[in-house]
Design a protein around this motif. Structure first.
Motif, short mmCIF file in Angstrom:
data_model
loop_
_atom_site.label_atom_id
_atom_site.label_comp_id
_atom_site.label_asym_id
_atom_site.label_seq_id
_atom_site.Cartn_x
_atom_site.Cartn_y
_atom_site.Cartn_z
N ASN A 1 0.10 -2.01 0.95
CA ASN A 1 0.40 -3.44 1.07
C ASN A 1 -0.65 -4.15 1.93
O ASN A 1 -1.04 -5.29 1.66
CB ASN A 1 1.79 -3.66 1.64
N LEU B 1 -3.88 -4.55 -0.10
CA LEU B 1 -3.80 -5.70 -1.02
C LEU B 1 -3.96 -7.03 -0.28
O LEU B 1 -4.61 -7.95 -0.77
CB LEU B 1 -2.50 -5.66 -1.80
N ALA B 2 -3.36 -7.12 0.91
CA ALA B 2 -3.49 -8.34 1.70
C ALA B 2 -4.95 -8.60 2.07
O ALA B 2 -5.45 -9.72 1.96
CB ALA B 2 -2.63 -8.25 2.96
N THR C 1 -4.58 -2.03 -5.92
CA THR C 1 -5.26 -1.13 -4.97
C THR C 1 -6.44 -0.45 -5.63
O THR C 1 -7.44 -0.15 -4.98
CB THR C 1 -4.29 -0.07 -4.43
#
Length: 251
Positions: free
Chosen positions: A159, A162-163, A136
């Motif tokens: 999350n 990050l994706a 991140t």
């Protein structure tokens, strides 16, 4: 929903230049996708107790989005011995240390780490410097910076950050620092996100049935939200992501 990005570019970065050969949906298909995703957002915004009732309809809408977006979906890298070798070279070049192991394709298991010698307990095997990791912190220094600072969903969901960071760098192609790593990622995963409706229904009666449906619902809703977000903004991150951001890529 985030503030409009205007013409700002995060960290001075610019999106890749347009190419006449790049695929683009026709106006009619853009309209069909927009209307389909409006229905998808509505059906995935139901209360948890209604998820079971709505999952068949959700899947049909997802499959329609996948079908329309197939014309612009850039596909996925194909892992092979060459890409694995490039990954290993890249890691060593930038400070990784590897001793006694290699990445190898194993029958019935796919790619994994394989020992090339015996090890004593506590012996060093592999280390990866932080600068090679997609985190991140590195995402915040990328073209995603604008949305990370301004979008309420991203602010609370590392999350998702990050994706999106993986997709952002993937869509840059070989110009991305992480290209050797991204070129080795698998095209699909053994998770419920890839289950058919019949396979999900086979989970009925188990404690994972409703959480699995909820997971599929959440990802579909995030996809619609993020696609709309990128198409509303003109910051550097949105210009890169909106061109190829599809349900299959986000999944």
């Amino acid at each position: 929903m985030g503030k409009k990005g205007g013409n700002k570019s995060s960290k001075g970065a610019t999106a890749p230049a347009e190419s006449a050969s790049e695929p683009e949906l026709s106006p009619q298909k853009k309209f069909d996708l927009l209307k389909n995703n409006e229905k998808l957002l509505k059906v995935t915004s139901v209360e948890f107790r209604q998820v079971v009732e709505c999952h068949v309809q959700t899947d049909k809408l997802i499959q329609k989005s996948i079908s329309i977006e197939s014309e612009i979906n850039p596909g996925f890298p194909k892992r092979d011995e060459n890409s694995i070798q490039e990954l290993t070279k890249w890691m060593l070049k930038f400070g990784a240390k590897i001793d006694g192991v290699e990445i190898k394709e194993m029958e019935d298991f796919g790619y994994g780490i394989c020992a090339t010698r015996d090890f004593a307990e506590g012996e060093f095997i592999i280390s990866v410097p932080r600068k090679l990791m997609m985190t991140t912190e590195s995402a915040m220094k990328s073209e995603l910076d604008y949305h990370i600072r301004n979008d309420p969903m991203l602010a609370h969901m590392p999350n998702v950050i990050l994706a999106l960071f993986v997709l952002l760098e993937k869509f840059k192609g070989d110009s991305s620092f992480w290209a050797p790593y991204l070129n080795c990622l698998p095209p699909s995963y053994l998770t419920v996100m890839y289950y058919t409706t019949a396979e999900l229904d086979a989970l009925k009666g188990s404690p994972v049935y409703e959480p699995s449906l909820k997971q599929c619902q959440n990802i579909a809703r995030q996809y619609v939200y993020l696609r709309n977000l990128f198409h509303k903004h003109t910051d550097a991150g949105s210009l890169i992501l909106k061109k190829y951001f599809t349900y299959e890529q986000y999944r």
